[in-house]
Write a protein that holds these residues in place. Structure first.
Motif, PDB file in Angstrom:
ATOM      1  N   CYS A  46      -0.390  33.241 -23.526  1.00  0.00           N
ATOM      2  CA  CYS A  46      -1.308  33.693 -22.468  1.00  0.00           C
ATOM      3  C   CYS A  46      -0.652  33.701 -21.087  1.00  0.00           C
ATOM      4  O   CYS A  46      -0.928  34.593 -20.276  1.00  0.00           O
TER       5      CYS A  46
ATOM      6  N   HIS B 134      -4.713  41.956 -26.893  1.00  0.00           N
ATOM      7  CA  HIS B 134      -4.754  40.514 -26.614  1.00  0.00           C
ATOM      8  C   HIS B 134      -6.109  40.118 -26.013  1.00  0.00           C
ATOM      9  O   HIS B 134      -6.696  39.099 -26.401  1.00  0.00           O
TER      10      HIS B 134
ATOM     11  N   CYS C  62      -8.749  37.011 -26.856  1.00  0.00           N
ATOM     12  CA  CYS C  62      -8.520  35.828 -26.017  1.00  0.00           C
ATOM     13  C   CYS C  62      -9.522  35.724 -24.870  1.00  0.00           C
ATOM     14  O   CYS C  62      -9.481  36.515 -23.918  1.00  0.00           O
TER      15      CYS C  62
ATOM     16  N   CYS D 182      -7.941  34.852 -21.290  1.00  0.00           N
ATOM     17  CA  CYS D 182      -7.321  35.996 -20.617  1.00  0.00           C
ATOM     18  C   CYS D 182      -8.372  36.990 -20.143  1.00  0.00           C
ATOM     19  O   CYS D 182      -8.179  37.644 -19.106  1.00  0.00           O
TER      20      CYS D 182
HETATM   21 ZN   LIG Z   1      -4.675  34.951 -23.661  1.00  0.00          ZN
END
Ligand SMILES: [Zn+2]
Lengths: 200, 199
Positions: free
Chosen positions: A3, A29, A33, A36
């Motif tokens: 990350c 991603h 996530c 993020c």
């Molecule tokens: Zn991430």
């Protein structure tokens, strides 16, 4: 890629500064996530705040102040290119004065000395109305302010050539001031210098 | 003014650019009114950029703007009016501010009381929140390196394409992207920290 490594990519992603391939990687991603995604949301917010500076108000008086200061200064300034010719002309004046003081007592007539400043090829051919007395012409080439008693040679370096052309007329010589006319490459810059016959 | 020759090759001019070409030609011939008109067109760009590079010090930003325009005047004769000079102006602005910042590091500027964060639109109470946000961003900009700050200001505040920012700063596009992304991350983290503190 972890990350932390995604952070800087996300910073480009939120402003569409990534290539298509990079965008796909970041989007994949972000789908998986949460951290993020939050980071991206925060970035959009801080970027919006940053761009808020574009709307920062300026008082017109600030611009007026800057403008008047600048215009005030440039109004009193000669056009550019003037300084180097001014330096060259100053050197020439000093030299002309020295030359005048050490001139031969013999007939030196034409009450005008024409000096030309500039590169060799542009040097105008001196015209004299009395060719027979052209032998009185004294040539001097100056390079970096040092007088050399050799003829004028082409060079791009600073060079001033002084031509002192003579026409015998002693009365005129002693009754009128000597006029030194300095021509430069800049047609707008012509310097006249009056020399007192008694050595001024 | 050699640097101007490095700035992008001239593109087909649209109307405002054609006007600018004429203005530059007139200014070159010593027309002060034309030069003043050029100032009027670019004063916001130059002063705003200087202010953001120098850290909301209005007097310094004004000083920088003056220096930029005086350099422009000195370089007018060498200026190719058919080439974009906006980029040239940005480059000179960045250079002038960089020089001022270096002098400031050697000799810290004495801040006059009340001058550093003075509102530029006095008496605008309703703009207080906006003004606080502006100050927060200026504080965040202060956490950036000189290069990050220049890249971010040109890209995000002046809206210049990354490629052109690289040209202005005399560096590669890759380097500019690095500086922009790290700067954005730093700004975001700074704002986040400040927001948490206030809660
Ligand atoms: Zn991430």
């Amino acid at each position: 890629m972890n990350c932390t490594e995604f952070e800087e990519r996300i910073a480009l992603f939120v402003e569409n500064d990534l290539s298509d391939a990079e965008v796909t990687a970041v989007e994949r991603h972000l789908e998986t996530c949460t951290d993020c995604r939050e980071f991206a949301a925060g970035l959009r917010e801080s970027q919006a705040m940053l761009k808020g500076l574009r709307r920062e108000p300026f008082d017109d008086a600030i611009f007026a102040d800057v403008r008047s200061q600048v215009i005030g200064r440039v109004s009193n300034v000669r056009p550019p290119m003037w300084p180097k010719y001014a330096i060259a002309a100053t050197l020439l004046i000093v030299l002309a004065a020295a030359l005048w003081r050490t001139r031969p007592a013999a007939p030196v007539g034409l009450p005008a000395v024409t000096a030309y400043i500039g590169p060799g090829p542009a040097f105008p051919t001196p015209r004299t109305t009395a060719p027979r007395q052209a032998s009185q012409i004294a040539k001097m080439t100056v390079r970096h302010g040092r007088a050399q008693s050799r003829p004028h040679v082409n060079s791009r370096l600073a060079r001033q050539t002084i031509q002192q052309a003579g026409l015998a007329h002693p009365r005129a010589l002693h009754s009128e001031p000597l006029v030194v006319k300095l021509l430069t490459n800049d047609p707008e810059v012509v310097i006249y210098w009056l020399v007192d016959q008694n050595g001024g | 003014m050699q640097e101007l020759a490095l700035v992008m090759a001239g593109e087909r001019l649209d109307a405002p650019e054609e006007q600018l070409v004429l203005l530059v030609k007139r200014a070159k011939s010593g027309d002060i009114a034309a030069f003043e008109e050029i100032l009027g067109r670019y004063e916001r760009q130059v002063l705003g950029t200087a202010l953001r590079l120098l850290g909301r010090n209005l007097e310094d930003a004004k000083d920088a703007a003056q220096q930029v325009f005086l350099r422009l005047h000195r370089g007018l004769r060498q200026l190719d009016e058919n080439r974009q000079f906006e980029s040239w102006l940005y480059r000179v602005t960045v250079n002038v501010c960089r020089d001022m910042l270096r002098v400031r590091i050697r000799k810290p500027a004495v801040q006059l009381e009340g001058t550093e964060h003075r509102s530029y639109a006095p008496g605008a109470d309703e703009m207080m929140v906006h003004s606080e946000q502006i100050q927060l961003i200026y504080d965040a900009l202060d956490t950036l390196s000189e290069r990050e700050r220049a890249a971010l200001v040109l890209r995000d505040l002046e809206g210049i394409a990354t490629k052109e920012v690289a040209r202005i700063l005399g560096t590669s596009e890759v380097t500019v992207r690095c500086h922009i992304s790290s700067a954005r991350v730093k700004i975001r983290k700074f704002v986040d920290r400040q927001s948490r503190r206030r809660l």
